[in-house]
Structure formats: C-alpha cells, structure tokens
Write an enzyme that holds these catalytic residues in place. Structure first.
Site, PDB file in Angstrom:
ATOM      1  N   SER A  36       0.847  -1.197   0.000  1.00  0.00           N
ATOM      2  CA  SER A  36       0.000   0.000   0.000  1.00  0.00           C
ATOM      3  C   SER A  36       0.881   1.246   0.000  1.00  0.00           C
ATOM      4  O   SER A  36       1.635   1.457  -0.940  1.00  0.00           O
ATOM      5  CB  SER A  36      -0.948  -0.031   1.201  1.00  0.00           C
ATOM      6  OG  SER A  36      -1.841   1.046   1.168  1.00  0.00           O
ATOM      7  N   THR A  37       0.825   2.027   1.065  1.00  0.00           N
ATOM      8  CA  THR A  37       1.585   3.275   1.124  1.00  0.00           C
ATOM      9  C   THR A  37       3.081   3.020   0.935  1.00  0.00           C
ATOM     10  O   THR A  37       3.677   2.248   1.674  1.00  0.00           O
ATOM     11  CB  THR A  37       1.370   3.971   2.488  1.00  0.00           C
ATOM     12  OG1 THR A  37      -0.027   4.049   2.742  1.00  0.00           O
ATOM     13  CG2 THR A  37       1.972   5.369   2.484  1.00  0.00           C
ATOM     14  N   HIS A  91      -2.699  -0.977  -3.292  1.00  0.00           N
ATOM     15  CA  HIS A  91      -3.838  -0.088  -3.065  1.00  0.00           C
ATOM     16  C   HIS A  91      -3.688   1.166  -3.933  1.00  0.00           C
ATOM     17  O   HIS A  91      -2.846   2.025  -3.672  1.00  0.00           O
ATOM     18  CB  HIS A  91      -3.920   0.333  -1.589  1.00  0.00           C
ATOM     19  CG  HIS A  91      -4.237  -0.796  -0.676  1.00  0.00           C
ATOM     20  ND1 HIS A  91      -3.957  -0.759   0.669  1.00  0.00           N
ATOM     21  CD2 HIS A  91      -4.819  -2.011  -0.896  1.00  0.00           C
ATOM     22  CE1 HIS A  91      -4.359  -1.887   1.241  1.00  0.00           C
ATOM     23  NE2 HIS A  91      -4.876  -2.668   0.299  1.00  0.00           N
ATOM     24  N   MET A 116      -0.133   1.219   5.361  1.00  0.00           N
ATOM     25  CA  MET A 116      -0.840   1.457   6.613  1.00  0.00           C
ATOM     26  C   MET A 116      -2.012   0.497   6.729  1.00  0.00           C
ATOM     27  O   MET A 116      -2.522  -0.020   5.745  1.00  0.00           O
ATOM     28  CB  MET A 116      -1.321   2.911   6.690  1.00  0.00           C
ATOM     29  CG  MET A 116      -2.371   3.313   5.672  1.00  0.00           C
ATOM     30  SD  MET A 116      -2.873   5.038   5.920  1.00  0.00           S
ATOM     31  CE  MET A 116      -4.081   5.216   4.602  1.00  0.00           C
ATOM     32  N   ASP A 119      -4.523  -4.728   6.128  1.00  0.00           N
ATOM     33  CA  ASP A 119      -4.957  -5.550   4.991  1.00  0.00           C
ATOM     34  C   ASP A 119      -3.926  -6.645   4.714  1.00  0.00           C
ATOM     35  O   ASP A 119      -2.725  -6.394   4.679  1.00  0.00           O
ATOM     36  CB  ASP A 119      -5.128  -4.663   3.745  1.00  0.00           C
ATOM     37  CG  ASP A 119      -5.891  -5.374   2.636  1.00  0.00           C
ATOM     38  OD1 ASP A 119      -6.548  -6.387   2.922  1.00  0.00           O
ATOM     39  OD2 ASP A 119      -5.807  -4.909   1.485  1.00  0.00           O
TER      40      ASP A 119
END
Length: 376
Positions: free
Chosen positions: A193-194, A220, A313, A316
């Site tokens: 993600s991030t 993401h 973050m 997930d």
C-alpha cells in the site's frame, strides 16, 4: 486512524489554485488532530515556507506554475526530507507524474475526483485525512536510499551485460509468453500500500527473466493509476508485467497488477488458474483488497504459495493470511520496519505468527527466488 499524539499534525498545503487551497484547508481544520500551519501557491513559495513553518506533512499539487510539484519534491527530498502527499488527476499524464513522485520520495497520493479544480473534492475528504495522519508517522525516503545490495546488484549487472539473455527477454516480451499456458503449480502473492509503487520497483526489477511462477500483486491504488504502474514495472523488469484481465490464465514469468477498483480472486481447473475480477464492495475501504486475494488463493488446491506483505498502513492482508494452510505455503515474507515507509501491514502480518522471514526491501526478491529454488 486517529492521531493519538498530544500535538496536532502540522500541515502545509501547496496548490496553485486558491479555491483548492481553501477547500483542503477547511477539510483538514475540521480535525482536532490536524493544524494547517500555512498554504503556498507554488513550489518556490513552499520551499520558503517549509523553512519558516516547519510542517510535519505537506499536501502538494503535482501540476503547478513556477516550480511544479515534481521539481519541488526533488528539492525537498534532497534538502529536508519530510512526508509529502501528492494530489493528482487520474489522467494518463497525471498517473505517470504521480508514479514519478513516488520515485522521488512522496509518501502517498490522492486522486482528485474531477481534475485540477475538483469541486467534488469532498468525495476524498476521509481518505485525505487518514493519509495525513498516516504520513505523520511515515519515514520519508530519499530516492534510491535502499535500492542496492551487493548480491542483487551483481545479479542485475549480469542480466544486463548478458546479450543473449537480453535478446531472450526481448523475444519473450514481444511474444507475450515464455512458459506453457495452462500449468500453474506455484504462485507468488504480493500485497502493498503506502510506499508500495517504489518498493515494487525494487522487487520486480530484481526477479530473474526465467522466473518459474506467476506473480499477482495487489497495490492499493484507484482506477486510472494501476495501468501506469504496470507499464512502468514492465519497462524496468526482465518479466512481462501487465494489468490483470478478467478470466486471464496465470502464466509463469508474468506479473499481474490488480486493476484499481476491482478485487482479484481466482478460479481453478486442475493446474490451470484464472484471474477473476469483481466489483464487490470494498473490504476495509480497499478495492482491490489483499485479504480478498489471499482468501481466494487459500482455496486453490495443490498449488504452492509464497506471500509477501510490504509497506502500507492498516492491516490488509493479515486476515487473508490466516486462511492459508502451512501445507500450501512455501513461505511468508514481511518487509522489515527499517525499509518500510509505513510499517502497519507488515507488522499486522507478523502478529499472525505465520511470517517466516522479516527482511529489508533489497533482499526480498532474492528470498523469493531462494524459496522457489528450495521447493524445486
């Protein structure tokens, strides 16, 4: 995600549109845990105000006059790295510029709902607030800070200098196929993600050209950005990298990026596995969701899996991970905190007790290859 610190997160808003500066400021000031310490109308103005106001986080438009977002970001990361969230349009050019911003060290980005002046920015208000809080705890990375490791660099240099190998790579990519279709005995599943786009470059570019398994990635990202990510990874990798398509058969030596706005799951017939794309509701705010991918992968029979959870973050991936049995797993890798932009997802994965290796980003590709070689 709530700000638990006694001190609010100090934010500097950088945008050439007075309307957008005002709108973003209003959104953020509604949060008790956030303090907007100033605004800047372009990159030069931002560089001056960073020195004066010492913000914790910047929100910055990609396209600006005088000194645009990308050039400003370069200077910020060279001189005084701090977490930066880019605001970008979902056009092809906007998506490509956003990925460049990730390369330069931006922590994350927000896709504007309707172009440069987004009257409907309220649609991403919650996302903006969450990402500001997350960015406040993120570790900004200068470009290529963790890009090299001696063992990996020697392998990559060998691949680049081997003319015959490069000709084979080009031929494979032109033909779009390098292994027989319809046979899938192992699969690598990556969730991030991030900070993920940059991390993926470090992993995918270091996998060998004859990689003997398909790779499926959930990053993401909203619709409009994953195609640019796939194209960028394809250009720097010996492997075929593409955005996943509905009912497409998994093929070794190919990397599939989950399209923004779709969940990825799988359908199996013997050793043939197809990708299934769905528009089911987001899971914990995410579509694509890593949990959805892993839960579906858990139902694949007689197919070994390697799972990799990298920077991001939230949690997930951790729920999906517990659905996988030890019998089906070759190994589970979590990115080490020292190289994560945000350590949330790898930390949650480790908490399941199912992670075999916690290693820094530069060693992840090598470990994936070792797992496959050991499995035979």
């Amino acid at each position: 995600m709530k700000n638990l610190s006694a001190n609010p997160v100090k934010v500097l808003i950088v945008d050439d549109s007075a309307f957008m500066r005002k709108l973003i400021q209003e959104f953020l000031q509604e949060e008790k845990g956030i303090a907007v310490v100033g605004t800047a109308r372009n990159g030069e103005d931002a560089l001056t105000k960073i020195q004066l106001l010492r913000p914790d986080v910047l929100t910055m438009d990609v396209q600006m006059p005088v000194l645009n977002g990308l050039e400003s970001l370069k200077k910020i990361m060279e001189n005084q790295p701090l977490p930066v969230i880019m605001l970008a349009s979902s056009t092809k050019e906007g998506a490509e510029d956003t990925l460049k911003a990730m390369d330069y060290g931006a922590v994350d980005f927000i896709s504007k709902p309707s172009g440069t002046i987004s009257l409907d920015l309220y649609k991403v208000k919650k996302e903006l607030v969450e990402k500001v809080y997350a960015a406040a705890g993120a570790v900004p990375r200068k470009q290529d800070k963790f890009s090299s490791h001696p063992l990996i660099e020697r392998s990559v240099k060998h691949q680049k200098n081997n003319k015959a190998l490069q000709e084979q790579v080009s031929k494979n990519k032109e033909n779009g196929q390098q292994f027989p279709l319809g046979v899938c005995k192992k699969v690598v599943l990556i969730g991030t993600s991030t900070g993920g786009p940059r991390a993926l470059q470090k992993v995918i570019s270091h996998l060998p050209w004859d990689f003997p398994a398909p790779v499926v990635i959930v990053q993401h990202m909203p619709a409009g950005f994953t195609q640019s990510l796939a194209s960028r990874l394809h250009d720097i990798s010996p492997l075929i990298v593409k955005e996943a398509e509905h009912e497409e058969k998994l093929q070794s030596g190919t990397v599939y990026i989950a399209p923004g706005g779709y969940h990825v799951s799988f359908s199996q017939s013997g050793h043939a596995v197809e990708i299934i794309l769905t528009k089911e509701p987001p899971r914990a705010g995410h579509r694509p969701s890593i949990d959805v991918m892993l839960e579906s992968a858990a139902k694949l029979k007689n197919i070994k899996k390697i799972v990799v959870i990298m920077t991001g973050m939230g949690t997930d991936g951790s729920k999906g991970l517990v659905q996988l049995t030890h019998r089906d797993l070759i190994g589970v890798i979590a990115e080490a905190k020292e190289t994560c932009v945000v350590h949330g997802m790898p930390k949650a994965a480790v908490a399941t007790g199912l992670v075999n290796e916690v290693i820094p980003l530069p060693l992840i590709a090598k470990k994936i290859v070792e797992y496959l070689e050991d499995e035979g």
